[in-house]
Structure formats: structure tokens, C-alpha cells
Enzyme design. Structure first.
Site, PDB file in Angstrom:
ATOM      1  N   GLY A 106       0.882  -1.210  -0.535  1.00  0.00           N
ATOM      2  CA  GLY A 106      -0.314  -0.278   0.146  1.00  0.00           C
ATOM      3  C   GLY A 106       0.582   1.449  -0.180  1.00  0.00           C
ATOM      4  CB  SER A 107       0.744   4.971   1.457  1.00  0.00           C
ATOM      5  OG  SER A 107      -0.815   4.536   1.325  1.00  0.00           O
ATOM      6  CB  THR A 108       4.298   1.447   3.479  1.00  0.00           C
ATOM      7  OG1 THR A 108       3.960   0.388   2.944  1.00  0.00           O
ATOM      8  CG2 THR A 108       3.654   2.097   5.162  1.00  0.00           C
ATOM      9  CB  SER A 167      -2.154   8.592   2.139  1.00  0.00           C
ATOM     10  OG  SER A 167      -0.909   7.821   1.191  1.00  0.00           O
TER      11      SER A 167
END
Length: 614
Positions: free
Chosen positions: A333-335, A389
Site C-alpha cells: 500500500g502507501s508505504t 497519501s
């Protein structure tokens, strides 16, 4: 008497003599000698045999001699080595003295695993001379963890070889020996003991009853943990008596080196406590905390929850033996967005001051894509893209690269390869084929915000480590090397590095990530006086058969600090938290903050010279 009368009498006597049988004359000595000589000649000269019978006998004798000669050749020449080896096996006994496995210690020298003498208790009911009830009563009193009735049931089911305990302590073993019951056998053996119990089980693993490592470094570092020992031979006589033989010099001398890990038990305790508290609060399925020194890839902390107790591994569920930070893939995901930003900067597709417009949604190949919060952020700088994000802005950023170039950049990250960690069970990431990735725009779009491919948590730590150390992929590892009792290093592993980003790009991305903690979703991880870079993530959870599990998510936070001299990478992952307010910022970031505070205290890290606070 007249003459006539005399003649008549003589005549009658002669007639009677004629009528009586006459006796043979005894042979003379000369005649006897001749007869003996004749008989001897007859015996010495038997009847002459036929010629074919002589040839037959001669042939059998020759064949026998040839056969014996051939067999002798086979035994003495052809089979000599084999027979010599068999003879040695029968005559010589190879003896290898028992040498305990090496002790495992943490980075501070605290013992994590060691070998100790334990006792196994076997009973043989068929050899009991005392009543079974009496034996059961005494044993139940000594053992303390069973009942007399339970023991009697075992005695009835099996006549011999019943294992009642595999790990008796010395005092209990001595108490049982003093009972002096026939049919009770107390055997000494060495077993592995883990004084810290489950505190470092993810890295250490455990050893089974056969003394074989089954998880952690107990399994992957078996050659290092088993000390080299010299075997020697004792010759036995024909009656089986052992005959003293030459023993190798320094036979019983062995090194006292210990296997030291990079794990810091102090930080391990803090991380586990913080993670367990958060898992209970959000009723999550599982979680993990990883702290890596980005300069060399050494793991300072590796925590998985739930975990097993290696001293009682047989009571744990099998799935707990697997370290899922290296054995399970997930969509980050966003990481993963900072990594994509680094790719775009490295390729020259964007500049640090580039701006993009977030309209709140975008359509790709007929798919409507939104931000996780369904917000519209408008014009955003690259740093603001990370702060908010924004999925929409990330799609636009990565669209500036051709799909082929984007795919090659992902391949350069070695997403489809293992990181090479020194723990068992590691799997490689999963990336679609180039043809499939390039065929549809939706593949590049989802990859831009960290979905559509998968990797392990340890791989994500490695990638963020490259941002922290100036662009190099280092190998995450838990083994520091072999040390002596004074802590001197006698051996250490070597690892290769591979550059994927330039130092300039890495530095720019880390500084952008700092704004996520100061002004964005990463605020819960802020620590006054310290510059911290980070990124939160809240990703949908992919199902085993494809698609996503409704309502299931994985929350995470990845941090890099201190920003002025990046060294440590911290990753917190919480799988399937329950509740309304479950995001990377609310679930994972607070855990990361507690871990970083403990790390600052343990390492004596001074505050940053330049601090950006609200």
C-alpha cells in the site's frame, strides 16, 4: 600168544587208523614265510583300474585346485578392499564424544539459548515388583503434574517403554531414583533451554527432541551451532572386549565460541509489549515490528505476535513456528509510495518541486480510483503527495514513465528475489510479467500506490533501508558472528550490497518523508527534539484466491531516523485490526513511536540539531 594173533591185532589197528580223520601236517617255517610274501605281493598289487576312471579322478582333482585358486584370487585380489573394510567395521568401534551446541546470545551478551542436562523418565510396568498402585502413587507425588489414576491407565495400556516426562529437573530425577522401584528408568540427556522464553523466538527458533533445529537460527545456522568434534576408534577383540587404542591429541578440547545475534533484547521487550497492547486494543489478527540498522542490514529488533515459547514448542500451534515477516507476502500500500517517488526522481520524470492536481478521483481502463479518504486535495507538491497519501497524484506521477521503464525500475528493486536473510522459510516477492504489466494501464496505476504486487515485510524494510543509507540494498540479517566469552569477534558473515538509487535521490525522498511526520498522516510518530521521516499505510488485504477480502485491511507505518544522519528503519505492521478508526496513523504509528523512544534511550542518541515542529 602166537604170531598170527599178533598180526591180526596190528591189522585191526591199521584199519581203525584209516577210518579216523587224518590230521594236516603243520607247515614248516620256510613254507609260512613263502605264503606271507605271496599274500603281501597280492595286497601291494591290486587289481588294475580302468583308464577312464583314472582320468575322471584326475580331472576332479585338477578342477578343485583351479577352483580354489580362482577363489583365492577373488578373496585376496578382487575383494581385498571390501573384505578389509568389513573386517574393520567388525573390529573397530567409532566413538564421537558429545559436545553441546553453541550458546546463542544477543548483541549485549544476554543468553538466548543454551544446552543443559535434563532427565527423561521411562517406566516398564511388566518389570514392576511392587504393586502398580503403589508405584503410581509415589510417582504422582514426585512428578506433581499428573495423577495416580492417569498413571494407572497408562500402565494398563502399555507394558513397557512408557515416556512419562522428557524434561525432568535434577532434583525431581534424584527423588525418583531414591524410590528404588524396579521398572523405572531415569535417563540423562542434553536439551536446549531458552531462558528468555518467547522473547526472541522469532529469531532464535527451537530445537526438537532429536536435537535438530526446526525454526529460526537454530535451523538456518545448524553448521555454526554444532561445534566441530573429532571422532576416534576403539578396537574390539574377538570376544567383544574393548581394547584401548590411540586417542587423538586434544580430543576433548573444543572452542567456547558463542553465536551472537544482532538482536537487542532490551528493545525487543519494548517492541513486543507495545505491539501486544495494540493488538489487544484493536482485536487484530497478528502484528510485527522490525528495526534495522540501514548501514549494514543488521536487525536490532524482530518481533512477531502471536509467538510460541520454544521451551514448550510442542504445545504451540504449528503456524506460529513460521516467521511471517519473511515467509508471507502482502501488498504494502502507501508505504511503497516513497519508493515510487524515488523511482520517478531517479528516472528524471519529476523534480522535487513538481506539482500535481488531485481531483479526488481518476478513471483508468474503466476503473474508478479514489483516495483512501475519498478527499480532493487539489494542487500538491511531491512532499504534499506523501503527506496526504494521494493515490490520484501518484498515478499521475508514475504515468510520466512508460510502462516498460516503470517495470524495469521495479525489477531493479529485485522485488521478485529473496533478500537473503539468514532465517529459514523466506519467500520472494510477486510481480506480474512484463507483458501483463505493460498491456493494461490499470497495472501501473495500482502499482503506483502499492497494490497489484506483493512483497514480504522484510523486503519493504530493505527498500526503505536503501533510502536511509544513500541508495544501497543491504542484506537484512540477525547473525553478527562467533564471539568468545569476552565478546571478541572471531568470525562474521559477509554480505553484498547493490545500489538502486543515487545518494541525492535518497536524501531528497527522506526529507520529503519527514514532512509526513511533521505535517501529514505520520504525526502520531513525532518525538519532540528529533527529526523523523515516515510514511503510513492502510492497504486492502488480498484474498488467497484473488481479489480483496471485504473489510479486511493491513495497517502499517515505516519510519527512518534521525533524518540528519539516517541510520535506523522501523516498520510496524498490524494485520486485520477491527474497528472504525483503524489506519496506519492510528494503529501502527503509535507503536513505532514507543520503539523509537526506547531506541533513543538505549543508544544514547542526542536530539537533532535542526528540528521542525509545529
Amino acid at each position: 600168544m602166537t604170531d598170527s594173533t599178533s598180526k591180526v591185532t596190528f591189522s585191526r589197528a591199521r584199519d581203525r587208523a584209516k577210518k579216523q580223520p587224518s590230521h594236516k601236517k603243520r607247515p614248516s617255517p620256510r613254507q609260512n614265510s613263502r605264503r606271507s610274501l605271496s599274500k603281501a605281493k597280492t595286497e601291494l598289487n591290486p587289481t588294475k583300474l580302468p583308464k577312464f576312471r583314472l582320468l575322471l579322478v584326475w580331472g576332479v582333482m585338477v578342477a578343485g585346485c583351479v577352483g580354489l585358486g580362482w577363489r583365492l584370487y577373488q578373496l585376496q585380489i578382487v575383494q581385498a578392499d571390501e573384505l578389509r573394510q568389513k573386517a574393520r567395521q567388525q573390529q573397530v568401534i567409532n566413538v564421537r564424544p558429545y559436545i553441546p551446541r553453541r550458546t546463542i546470545v544477543d548483541s549485549q551478551g544476554n543468553v538466548l539459548a543454551t544446552s543443559r542436562l535434563t532427565y527423561s523418565l521411562f517406566v516398564h510396568p511388566q518389570l514392576f515388583e511392587s504393586p502398580k498402585e503403589k508405584v503410581a502413587t509415589k510417582l504422582a507425588q514426585s512428578l506433581g503434574d499428573t495423577t495416580e489414576q492417569n498413571l494407572l491407565e497408562q500402565f494398563r495400556r502399555q507394558k513397557t517403554g512408557i515416556l512419562l516426562s522428557a524434561s525432568l529437573t535434577e532434583d525431581i530425577a534424584e527423588k525418583i531414583k531414591k524410590l528404588n522401584f524396579n521398572g523405572i528408568d531415569v535417563q540423562e540427556r542434553y536439551s536446549r533451554f531458552y531462558p528468555q522464553q518467547e522473547m526472541a523466538a522469532e529469531a532464535v527458533g527451537y530445537v526438537d527432541r532429536e536435537y535438530k533445529g526446526q525454526a529460526g537460527v537454530e535451523s538456518s545456522q545448524q553448521p555454526l551451532l554444532e561445534r566441530n568434534s573429532t571422532s576416534f576408534s576403539l578396537r574390539s577383540s574377538r570376544d567383544g572386549t574393548i581394547v584401548p587404542a590411540y586417542l587423538p591429541k586434544n580430543l576433548l578440547n573444543f572452542d567456547h565460541l558463542q553465536l551472537q545475534l544482532t538482536i537487542d533484547l532490551r528493545l525487543q521487550r519494548v517492541a513486543r509489549s507495545a505491539l501486544k497492547q495494540q493488538l489487544r486494543k484493536y482485536h487484530a489478527k497478528r502484528g510485527a515490528v522490525i528495526v534495522m540498522d540501514a548501514t549494514d542490514g543488521s536487525l536490532v529488533t524482530l518481533v512477531c505476535e502471536p509467538i510460541f515459547n520454544p521451551n514448550q514448542y510442542h504445545r504451540s500451534q504449528v503456524e506460529l513456528f513460521k516467521n511471517w515477516t519473511v515467509a508471507d507476502r502482502y501488498e504494502p500500500g502507501s508505504t511503497f509510495k516513497p519508493i515510487n517517488i524515488a523511482i520517478a526522481l531517479e528516472r528524471g520524470a519529476i523534480e522535487p518541486n513538481s506539482r500535481f492536481y488531485d481531483s479526488g478521483s481518476i478513471t483508468v481502463d474503466g476503473w474508478e480510483i479514489y483516495n483512501a479518504t475519498r478527499e480532493k486535495f487539489g494542487s500538491l507538491s511531491i512532499a504534499e503527495v506523501l503527506q496526504t497519501s494521494s493515490n490520484i497524484a501518484m498515478i499521475q506521477i508514475m504515468n510520466r514513465l512508460s510502462r516498460k521503464d516503470y517495470y524495469k525500475s521495479l525489477q531493479k528493486l529485485e522485488l521478485g528475489k529473496r533478500v537473503g536473510i539468514d532465517l529459514p522459510g523466506e519467500v520472494a516477492g510477486s510481480l506480474k510479467s512484463e507483458s501483463e504489466f505493460s498491456a493494461k494501464a490499470i497495472e501501473a496505476a495500482t502499482a503506483s500506490f502499492g497494490q497489484g504486487f506483493s512483497l514480504t515485510p522484510i523486503k519493504l524494510v530493505q527498500l526503505h533501508g536503501a533510502l536511509a543509507n544513500g541508495g544501497k540494498l543491504v542484506t537484512p540479517h540477525v547473525v553478527r558472528g562467533l564471539v568468545d566469552a569476552k565478546g571478541y569477534l572471531h568470525w562474521q558473515p559477509s554480505f553484498k550490497t547493490h545500489r538502486i538509487f543515487s545518494p541525492k535521490t535518497s536524501r531528497e525522498v527522506v526529507e520529503m518523508m519527514e514532512t509526513v511526520v511533521t505535517d501529514g498522516t505520520g504525526k502520531p510518530a513525532r518525538i519532540p527534539g528529533y527529526r523523523i521521516a515516515g510514511k503510513t499505510g492502510t492497504a486492502q488485504k488480498a484474498g488467497a484466491s484473488g481479489g480483496y477480502i471485504p473489510g479486511a485491511k493491513i495497517t502499517s507505518f515505516v519510519g527512518i531516523f534521525p533524518v540528519e544522519s539516517p541510520r535506523y528503519v522501523i516498520l510496524v505492521v498490524v494485520d486485520e485490526p477491527k474497528g472504525e478508526n483503524t489506519f496506519g496513523s492510528t494503529v501502527a504509528a503509535p507503536v513505532a513511536k514507543l520503539v523509537m523512544e526506547a531506541l533513543i534511550s538505549l543508544k544514547g542518541m542526542p536530539p537533532s540539531q535542526k528540528v521542525t515542529d509545529e
